[in-house]
Motif scaffolding. Structure first.
Motif, PDB file in Angstrom:
ATOM      1  N   GLY A  42     168.644 -39.219 136.362  1.00 59.56           N
ATOM      2  CA  GLY A  42     169.719 -38.783 135.453  1.00 59.56           C
ATOM      3  C   GLY A  42     169.300 -38.867 134.005  1.00 59.56           C
ATOM      4  O   GLY A  42     168.141 -38.611 133.658  1.00 59.56           O
ATOM      5  N   THR A  43     170.234 -39.247 133.148  1.00 61.14           N
ATOM      6  CA  THR A  43     170.009 -39.233 131.702  1.00 61.14           C
ATOM      7  C   THR A  43     170.326 -40.590 131.085  1.00 61.14           C
ATOM      8  O   THR A  43     171.297 -41.236 131.465  1.00 61.14           O
ATOM      9  CB  THR A  43     170.910 -38.172 131.023  1.00 61.14           C
ATOM     10  OG1 THR A  43     170.632 -36.896 131.605  1.00 61.14           O
ATOM     11  CG2 THR A  43     170.657 -38.091 129.530  1.00 61.14           C
ATOM     12  N   ILE A  44     169.500 -41.010 130.115  1.00 61.52           N
ATOM     13  CA  ILE A  44     169.784 -42.222 129.358  1.00 61.52           C
ATOM     14  C   ILE A  44     169.911 -41.841 127.887  1.00 61.52           C
ATOM     15  O   ILE A  44     169.137 -41.038 127.368  1.00 61.52           O
ATOM     16  CB  ILE A  44     168.683 -43.296 129.562  1.00 61.52           C
ATOM     17  CG1 ILE A  44     169.092 -44.621 128.898  1.00 61.52           C
ATOM     18  CG2 ILE A  44     167.324 -42.830 129.035  1.00 61.52           C
ATOM     19  CD1 ILE A  44     168.207 -45.798 129.292  1.00 61.52           C
ATOM     20  N   PHE A  45     170.944 -42.368 127.225  1.00 56.18           N
ATOM     21  CA  PHE A  45     171.195 -42.062 125.816  1.00 56.18           C
ATOM     22  C   PHE A  45     170.819 -43.280 124.982  1.00 56.18           C
ATOM     23  O   PHE A  45     171.422 -44.349 125.125  1.00 56.18           O
ATOM     24  CB  PHE A  45     172.671 -41.716 125.615  1.00 56.18           C
ATOM     25  CG  PHE A  45     173.055 -41.510 124.166  1.00 56.18           C
ATOM     26  CD1 PHE A  45     172.280 -40.731 123.327  1.00 56.18           C
ATOM     27  CD2 PHE A  45     174.208 -42.079 123.661  1.00 56.18           C
ATOM     28  CE1 PHE A  45     172.641 -40.540 122.003  1.00 56.18           C
ATOM     29  CE2 PHE A  45     174.580 -41.894 122.341  1.00 56.18           C
ATOM     30  CZ  PHE A  45     173.792 -41.116 121.504  1.00 56.18           C
ATOM     31  N   LEU A  46     169.806 -43.138 124.138  1.00 57.44           N
ATOM     32  CA  LEU A  46     169.330 -44.223 123.283  1.00 57.44           C
ATOM     33  C   LEU A  46     169.898 -44.007 121.878  1.00 57.44           C
ATOM     34  O   LEU A  46     169.380 -43.202 121.102  1.00 57.44           O
ATOM     35  CB  LEU A  46     167.801 -44.239 123.248  1.00 57.44           C
ATOM     36  CG  LEU A  46     167.095 -44.272 124.615  1.00 57.44           C
ATOM     37  CD1 LEU A  46     165.589 -44.226 124.439  1.00 57.44           C
ATOM     38  CD2 LEU A  46     167.507 -45.510 125.415  1.00 57.44           C
ATOM     39  N   ASP A  47     170.970 -44.724 121.569  1.00 53.76           N
ATOM     40  CA  ASP A  47     171.646 -44.563 120.278  1.00 53.76           C
ATOM     41  C   ASP A  47     171.044 -45.503 119.248  1.00 53.76           C
ATOM     42  O   ASP A  47     170.637 -46.620 119.577  1.00 53.76           O
ATOM     43  CB  ASP A  47     173.143 -44.837 120.447  1.00 53.76           C
ATOM     44  CG  ASP A  47     173.958 -44.266 119.306  1.00 53.76           C
ATOM     45  OD1 ASP A  47     173.384 -43.513 118.484  1.00 53.76           O
ATOM     46  OD2 ASP A  47     175.162 -44.551 119.225  1.00 53.76           O
ATOM     47  N   VAL A  80     159.950 -43.867 137.366  1.00 55.87           N
ATOM     48  CA  VAL A  80     161.300 -43.431 136.994  1.00 55.87           C
ATOM     49  C   VAL A  80     161.243 -41.989 136.483  1.00 55.87           C
ATOM     50  O   VAL A  80     160.290 -41.586 135.828  1.00 55.87           O
ATOM     51  CB  VAL A  80     161.933 -44.323 135.896  1.00 55.87           C
ATOM     52  CG1 VAL A  80     162.327 -45.675 136.457  1.00 55.87           C
ATOM     53  CG2 VAL A  80     161.008 -44.485 134.705  1.00 55.87           C
ATOM     54  N   ASP A  81     162.257 -41.233 136.837  1.00 56.40           N
ATOM     55  CA  ASP A  81     162.368 -39.839 136.382  1.00 56.40           C
ATOM     56  C   ASP A  81     163.670 -39.729 135.600  1.00 56.40           C
ATOM     57  O   ASP A  81     164.749 -39.603 136.173  1.00 56.40           O
ATOM     58  CB  ASP A  81     162.376 -38.893 137.587  1.00 56.40           C
ATOM     59  CG  ASP A  81     162.539 -37.437 137.152  1.00 56.40           C
ATOM     60  OD1 ASP A  81     162.321 -37.151 135.963  1.00 56.40           O
ATOM     61  OD2 ASP A  81     162.895 -36.601 137.996  1.00 56.40           O
ATOM     62  N   VAL A  82     163.549 -39.814 134.276  1.00 57.28           N
ATOM     63  CA  VAL A  82     164.740 -39.917 133.428  1.00 57.28           C
ATOM     64  C   VAL A  82     164.668 -38.926 132.268  1.00 57.28           C
ATOM     65  O   VAL A  82     163.629 -38.766 131.644  1.00 57.28           O
ATOM     66  CB  VAL A  82     164.861 -41.356 132.854  1.00 57.28           C
ATOM     67  CG1 VAL A  82     166.031 -41.451 131.884  1.00 57.28           C
ATOM     68  CG2 VAL A  82     165.036 -42.361 133.974  1.00 57.28           C
ATOM     69  N   ARG A  83     165.781 -38.264 132.011  1.00 56.89           N
ATOM     70  CA  ARG A  83     165.908 -37.439 130.804  1.00 56.89           C
ATOM     71  C   ARG A  83     166.398 -38.352 129.681  1.00 56.89           C
ATOM     72  O   ARG A  83     167.346 -39.121 129.869  1.00 56.89           O
ATOM     73  CB  ARG A  83     166.916 -36.319 131.028  1.00 56.89           C
ATOM     74  CG  ARG A  83     167.124 -35.427 129.801  1.00 56.89           C
ATOM     75  CD  ARG A  83     168.359 -34.529 129.925  1.00 56.89           C
ATOM     76  NE  ARG A  83     168.179 -33.526 130.953  1.00 56.89           N
ATOM     77  CZ  ARG A  83     168.839 -33.502 132.096  1.00 56.89           C
ATOM     78  NH1 ARG A  83     169.708 -34.478 132.369  1.00 56.89           N
ATOM     79  NH2 ARG A  83     168.641 -32.544 132.970  1.00 56.89           N
ATOM     80  N   VAL A  84     165.759 -38.270 128.518  1.00 56.58           N
ATOM     81  CA  VAL A  84     166.112 -39.151 127.405  1.00 56.58           C
ATOM     82  C   VAL A  84     166.734 -38.356 126.258  1.00 56.58           C
ATOM     83  O   VAL A  84     166.194 -37.338 125.828  1.00 56.58           O
ATOM     84  CB  VAL A  84     164.867 -39.909 126.886  1.00 56.58           C
ATOM     85  CG1 VAL A  84     165.211 -40.701 125.626  1.00 56.58           C
ATOM     86  CG2 VAL A  84     164.336 -40.839 127.964  1.00 56.58           C
ATOM     87  N   VAL A  85     167.891 -38.828 125.796  1.00 56.27           N
ATOM     88  CA  VAL A  85     168.513 -38.296 124.581  1.00 56.27           C
ATOM     89  C   VAL A  85     168.566 -39.445 123.577  1.00 56.27           C
ATOM     90  O   VAL A  85     169.073 -40.523 123.906  1.00 56.27           O
ATOM     91  CB  VAL A  85     169.942 -37.774 124.843  1.00 56.27           C
ATOM     92  CG1 VAL A  85     170.559 -37.257 123.550  1.00 56.27           C
ATOM     93  CG2 VAL A  85     169.934 -36.681 125.900  1.00 56.27           C
TER      94      VAL A  85
END
Length: 282
Positions: A42-47, A80-85
């Motif tokens: 999925g996606t992880i959001f790094l604020d 890990v297969d992750v989309r990063v925002v």
């Protein structure tokens, strides 16, 4: 989602990458999955990514490049297969020059880049934003009088969307009936932030060459008689001056002025406009 500004460095690593049982005092007996493992597929959001230390940046870079991690206290590599925002309100390039942000991580993250201009540079969004916040905050339809929008358009909104939302909440609280009128707008002192010129940013942008200064003044002059200010118009109006410029030269100068936050280059019919900072400079 993870907000780096809300976490101390020691916690960031365990939150992001997880840990094995007994990795440190206070660790859970069964260990813990990190956010990257939880976001696998999925996606992880790094604020607020501009707030992390160089040490955490190094580990983060490896995860992004190799798509694998190792938990704290562990000895096994996990894929890990992750989309990063990632998001930040800081100037990452300035942090790179100060040695506070890794250049390789900057370029690794900057695959797709989206700049969100501050509210003061897109006041045309006020109406939609306020309608949306009313829908969220109120259980009944509330009408906002046209003169209220006209008045709020005069403010600079240095507190951005958060300030607008707080202002609207105030007006919702003090209103009488099902409409918001001029009488519901807070006292002018409520908006004290609007009279504070961003001196650091302004001084930083004072180092303009004569061509750039000329271009800013030309845009300011043309806006009185032209709805759309494009490169062709600027080139045409510059020919009989001390700085005759071609369309291509103007594009280069405008790029630099936009990087310094002094102009917004709109596409198509929007043309080029001065930002609040550009107006302050003029």
């Amino acid at each position: 989602a993870v907000n780096f500004s809300a976490l101390p460095d020691k916690l960031i690593e365990s939150e992001l990458f997880g840990y094995e049982a007994g990795a440190f005092t206070g660790a859970k007996k069964e260990g813990k999955k990190g956010l990257f493992e939880q976001a696998d597929g999925g996606t992880i959001f790094l604020d607020e990514i501009g707030d992390i230390s160089i040490e955490v940046q190094a580990r983060l870079l490896r995860v992004l490049q190799e798509k694998e991690l190792m938990r704290i206290g562990g000895n096994k590599i996990k894929k890990v297969d992750v989309r990063v925002v990632a998001a930040t309100n800081k100037n990452l390039w300035k942090l790179i020059e100060q040695g506070k942000f890794r250049k390789d991580l900057y370029y690794r993250l900057k695959i797709g880049y989206l700049k969100l201009p501050p509210l003061r540079d897109r006041k045309e969004d006020l109406r939609e934003l306020m309608d949306y916040f009313i829908e969220v905050e109120s259980t009944q339809p509330i009408e906002i009088k046209e003169e209220v929008f006209n008045e709020l358009m005069k403010y600079e909104w240095y507190g951005n969307i958060r300030e607008l939302k707080n202002t609207l909440n105030y007006m919702l609280a003090v209103r009488e009936g099902k409409e918001i009128t001029l009488a519901d707008i807070p006292n002018r002192d409520f908006f004290k932030g609007e009279i504070v010129i961003e001196k650091d940013r302004l001084n930083e942008n004072l180092k303009l060459n004569e061509e750039e200064k000329f271009l800013l003044k030309l845009i300011d002059q043309l806006k009185e008689n032209h709805n759309v200010i494009g490169r062709r118009l600027l080139a045409e109006k510059s020919q009989n001056t001390s700085f005759p410029l071609t369309k291509y030269q103007i594009r280069n100068r405008l790029d630099k002025l936009e990087e310094k936050g002094l102009v917004n280059k709109g596409k198509g019919k929007k043309g080029t406009n001065l930002t609040t900072l550009g107006k302050q400079y003029i």
